[in-house]
Design an enzyme around this catalytic site. Sequence first.
Site, PDB file in Angstrom:
ATOM      1  N   ARG A 177     -18.719   5.188   3.863  1.00  0.00           N
ATOM      2  CA  ARG A 177     -18.660   5.809   2.535  1.00  0.00           C
ATOM      3  C   ARG A 177     -20.030   5.702   1.869  1.00  0.00           C
ATOM      4  O   ARG A 177     -20.595   4.625   1.776  1.00  0.00           O
ATOM      5  CB  ARG A 177     -17.591   5.105   1.668  1.00  0.00           C
ATOM      6  N   PHE A 193     -16.344 -10.198  -5.501  1.00  0.00           N
ATOM      7  CA  PHE A 193     -17.774 -10.101  -5.185  1.00  0.00           C
ATOM      8  C   PHE A 193     -18.045 -10.064  -3.678  1.00  0.00           C
ATOM      9  O   PHE A 193     -19.186 -10.207  -3.270  1.00  0.00           O
ATOM     10  CB  PHE A 193     -18.521 -11.290  -5.814  1.00  0.00           C
ATOM     11  N   LEU A 194     -16.988  -9.894  -2.860  1.00  0.00           N
ATOM     12  CA  LEU A 194     -17.211  -9.942  -1.415  1.00  0.00           C
ATOM     13  C   LEU A 194     -18.163  -8.842  -0.959  1.00  0.00           C
ATOM     14  O   LEU A 194     -18.262  -7.792  -1.590  1.00  0.00           O
ATOM     15  CB  LEU A 194     -15.884  -9.818  -0.655  1.00  0.00           C
ATOM     16  N   ARG A 195     -18.883  -9.135   0.140  1.00  0.00           N
ATOM     17  CA  ARG A 195     -19.726  -8.114   0.761  1.00  0.00           C
ATOM     18  C   ARG A 195     -19.017  -7.627   2.011  1.00  0.00           C
ATOM     19  O   ARG A 195     -18.585  -8.446   2.817  1.00  0.00           O
ATOM     20  CB  ARG A 195     -21.079  -8.705   1.187  1.00  0.00           C
ATOM     21  N   LYS A 200      -0.795   3.437   6.967  1.00  0.00           N
ATOM     22  CA  LYS A 200      -1.542   2.175   6.992  1.00  0.00           C
ATOM     23  C   LYS A 200      -0.580   0.983   7.111  1.00  0.00           C
ATOM     24  O   LYS A 200      -0.814   0.057   7.883  1.00  0.00           O
ATOM     25  CB  LYS A 200      -2.379   2.068   5.704  1.00  0.00           C
ATOM     26  N   ASP A 247       0.849  -1.191   0.000  1.00  0.00           N
ATOM     27  CA  ASP A 247       0.000   0.000   0.000  1.00  0.00           C
ATOM     28  C   ASP A 247       0.881   1.235   0.000  1.00  0.00           C
ATOM     29  O   ASP A 247       1.944   1.237   0.634  1.00  0.00           O
ATOM     30  CB  ASP A 247      -0.942   0.018   1.212  1.00  0.00           C
ATOM     31  N   CYS A 273     -19.835   0.806  -3.139  1.00  0.00           N
ATOM     32  CA  CYS A 273     -19.902   0.047  -4.395  1.00  0.00           C
ATOM     33  C   CYS A 273     -21.163   0.307  -5.221  1.00  0.00           C
ATOM     34  O   CYS A 273     -21.060   0.747  -6.372  1.00  0.00           O
ATOM     35  CB  CYS A 273     -19.764  -1.439  -4.120  1.00  0.00           C
TER      36      CYS A 273
HETATM   37  P1  NAD Z   1     -10.098   0.933  -0.339  1.00  0.00           P
HETATM   38  O1  NAD Z   1     -10.134   2.384  -0.539  1.00  0.00           O
HETATM   39  O2  NAD Z   1     -10.590   0.324   0.925  1.00  0.00           O
HETATM   40  O3  NAD Z   1      -8.576   0.413  -0.531  1.00  0.00           O
HETATM   41  C1  NAD Z   1      -7.754   0.756  -1.581  1.00  0.00           C
HETATM   42  C2  NAD Z   1      -6.314   0.821  -1.099  1.00  0.00           C
HETATM   43  O4  NAD Z   1      -5.459   1.057  -2.211  1.00  0.00           O
HETATM   44  C3  NAD Z   1      -6.060   1.942  -0.094  1.00  0.00           C
HETATM   45  O5  NAD Z   1      -5.480   1.410   1.071  1.00  0.00           O
HETATM   46  C4  NAD Z   1      -5.071   2.861  -0.840  1.00  0.00           C
HETATM   47  O6  NAD Z   1      -4.146   3.494   0.032  1.00  0.00           O
HETATM   48  C5  NAD Z   1      -4.385   1.891  -1.778  1.00  0.00           C
HETATM   49  N1  NAD Z   1      -3.743   2.502  -2.945  1.00  0.00           N
HETATM   50  C6  NAD Z   1      -4.207   3.481  -3.765  1.00  0.00           C
HETATM   51  N2  NAD Z   1      -3.329   3.738  -4.739  1.00  0.00           N
HETATM   52  C7  NAD Z   1      -2.279   2.896  -4.548  1.00  0.00           C
HETATM   53  C8  NAD Z   1      -1.059   2.687  -5.222  1.00  0.00           C
HETATM   54  N3  NAD Z   1      -0.729   3.404  -6.318  1.00  0.00           N
HETATM   55  N4  NAD Z   1      -0.206   1.754  -4.739  1.00  0.00           N
HETATM   56  C9  NAD Z   1      -0.507   1.041  -3.638  1.00  0.00           C
HETATM   57  N5  NAD Z   1      -1.670   1.182  -2.971  1.00  0.00           N
HETATM   58  C10 NAD Z   1      -2.541   2.100  -3.409  1.00  0.00           C
HETATM   59  O7  NAD Z   1     -10.858   0.295  -1.588  1.00  0.00           O
HETATM   60  P2  NAD Z   1     -11.673  -1.091  -1.634  1.00  0.00           P
HETATM   61  O8  NAD Z   1     -13.006  -0.901  -1.010  1.00  0.00           O
HETATM   62  O9  NAD Z   1     -10.780  -2.191  -1.193  1.00  0.00           O
HETATM   63  O10 NAD Z   1     -11.927  -1.195  -3.212  1.00  0.00           O
HETATM   64  C11 NAD Z   1     -10.909  -1.533  -4.129  1.00  0.00           C
HETATM   65  C12 NAD Z   1     -11.538  -1.941  -5.445  1.00  0.00           C
HETATM   66  O11 NAD Z   1     -12.330  -3.123  -5.235  1.00  0.00           O
HETATM   67  C13 NAD Z   1     -12.510  -0.910  -6.028  1.00  0.00           C
HETATM   68  O12 NAD Z   1     -12.436  -0.972  -7.419  1.00  0.00           O
HETATM   69  C14 NAD Z   1     -13.875  -1.398  -5.553  1.00  0.00           C
HETATM   70  O13 NAD Z   1     -14.912  -0.972  -6.402  1.00  0.00           O
HETATM   71  C15 NAD Z   1     -13.680  -2.904  -5.645  1.00  0.00           C
HETATM   72  N6  NAD Z   1     -14.563  -3.679  -4.768  1.00  0.00           N
HETATM   73  C16 NAD Z   1     -14.830  -3.262  -3.502  1.00  0.00           C
HETATM   74  C17 NAD Z   1     -15.655  -4.026  -2.680  1.00  0.00           C
HETATM   75  C18 NAD Z   1     -15.980  -3.561  -1.282  1.00  0.00           C
HETATM   76  O14 NAD Z   1     -16.937  -4.114  -0.705  1.00  0.00           O
HETATM   77  N7  NAD Z   1     -15.280  -2.615  -0.712  1.00  0.00           N
HETATM   78  C19 NAD Z   1     -16.186  -5.240  -3.150  1.00  0.00           C
HETATM   79  C20 NAD Z   1     -15.860  -5.654  -4.433  1.00  0.00           C
HETATM   80  C21 NAD Z   1     -15.052  -4.873  -5.240  1.00  0.00           C
END
Ligand code: NAD
Length: 429
Positions: A327, A152-154, A35, A30, A260
């Site tokens: 969010r 697809f996690l919730r 973090k 990350d 999402c």
């Molecule tokens: P999030 O914001 O919780 O986490 C993303 C992480 O990526 C952050 O910790 C951020 O610091 C890091 N990051 C950003 N740019 C970076 C870089 N250049 N190098 C390294 N780290 C970097 O996001 P999330 O909720 O985990 O979602 C991620 C993706 O998964 C999105 O496309 C989302 O739509 C998808 N998704 C999310 C969920 C969900 O329930 N949250 C479920 C399915 C899919």
Amino acid sequence: MKLTIIGTGYVGLVTGACFAEVGHRVICVDNDAAKVRQLRAGVIPIYEPGLEELVKRNVALGRLSFTENTPEGVQQSDVVFIAVPTPPQPDGSVDLSFIERVARDIAGAMTEYKIVVDKSTVPVKTGEKVAETIKRYCKAKVDCDVVSNPEFLREGFAVGDLMNPDRVVVGVRSQRPVAALKQIYAPFRAPIVVTDIASAELIKHASNSFLALKISYINAISVLCEASGANVQEVAAGMGMDERIGRRFLDAGIGFGGSCFPKDLSAFIKIAEQIGYDFRLLKEVQRINADQMDRFVKKIIETLWVLRDKKIAVLGLAFKQNTDDVRMSPAIALCQRLQKEGAALRVHDPKAMEKARPLLPDATCVEDMNAVAEGCDALVIATEWDEFKNLDLERVRKSLSHPILFDGRNLFDRAQMEERGWIYKSIGR
Ligand code: NAD
């Protein structure tokens, strides 16, 4: 296998921990230094049931580690997953700059063949762009396969969903990376759908939009129920017993939110528009969702009349139960609407209070759910936490100046509440 996950948020961290749990060696990267420091110190930055134990166990076993250093992550693994944000832009389209950045970072660090797997939710054809970008920026001119593997996690059930997925979708351009992906997912014993990249990308947006549609559908039915004296929960139960329909996602409420559904829906509408299709069905899903919140606020105003100088208690701030994620939470939007009308708020959430505080600086946060309503004119339930079903209703009723409850999640039985002396307003009943 040796795996790296770039982006250690909800998806990246849970995926990393679950991959490690089944025996892979995982590096989570990350670019948020704070973090990474927290994670190395054993502090889990998000609340997700079961996650903390999983992370700690696998770190102790040496199978899971954290770094800020993308080149190190790329070079030490055979397969690199991308799990960075894909946030919405003001026009609803997806901001792909995080994905593009990571594609360049991977390219810059590659010295041998890699499989690059996109887990972030992205518009159809993004995989092609990632492949092009890696090819362009890879100085070593080594080969790579880009794979689409949507997640697809919730939230709130993420560990269970990842350990027991309904299916794993793998979108590929050639058969070369398929064996590795099958090996990674073999311990999860789920059906693996191998398809082309564009279909895999579409499966994710089509699925999320369908689930949002299902929620808006039952919310529209709740309006008919209110107008006709029917009960939306009875209707949903009767509909849901039909295997072709299913009971899940048929809970009427104040509308969907979270990081999402709203963003993926807007994105899918925009993607369709760019391809030349006006996805009016999904625009209606958005409209019904917005209406549902308006109708709930109207219900509160109709009952309390003027909200200025009123004190309202709100239970639930997270966008849904079992998470601290606020969010795009409809509960937060509701609080902000009530504050705009002049109400003062006392709020409680089992896990999301800390994250909600900056969004509701004027609200009073109350640690004890049974004390939230003290001195208030009414109580509102905005998130479907199971805990709220065990509310000490007698104590709460006595602590309110009037026994008024607006239940935006239909947690209680209407007849019983009215028998106990409540003025009880819910959704579609
Ligand atoms: P999030 O914001 O919780 O986490 C993303 C992480 O990526 C952050 O910790 C951020 O610091 C890091 N990051 C950003 N740019 C970076 C870089 N250049 N190098 C390294 N780290 C970097 O996001 P999330 O909720 O985990 O979602 C991620 C993706 O998964 C999105 O496309 C989302 O739509 C998808 N998704 C999310 C969920 C969900 O329930 N949250 C479920 C399915 C899919």
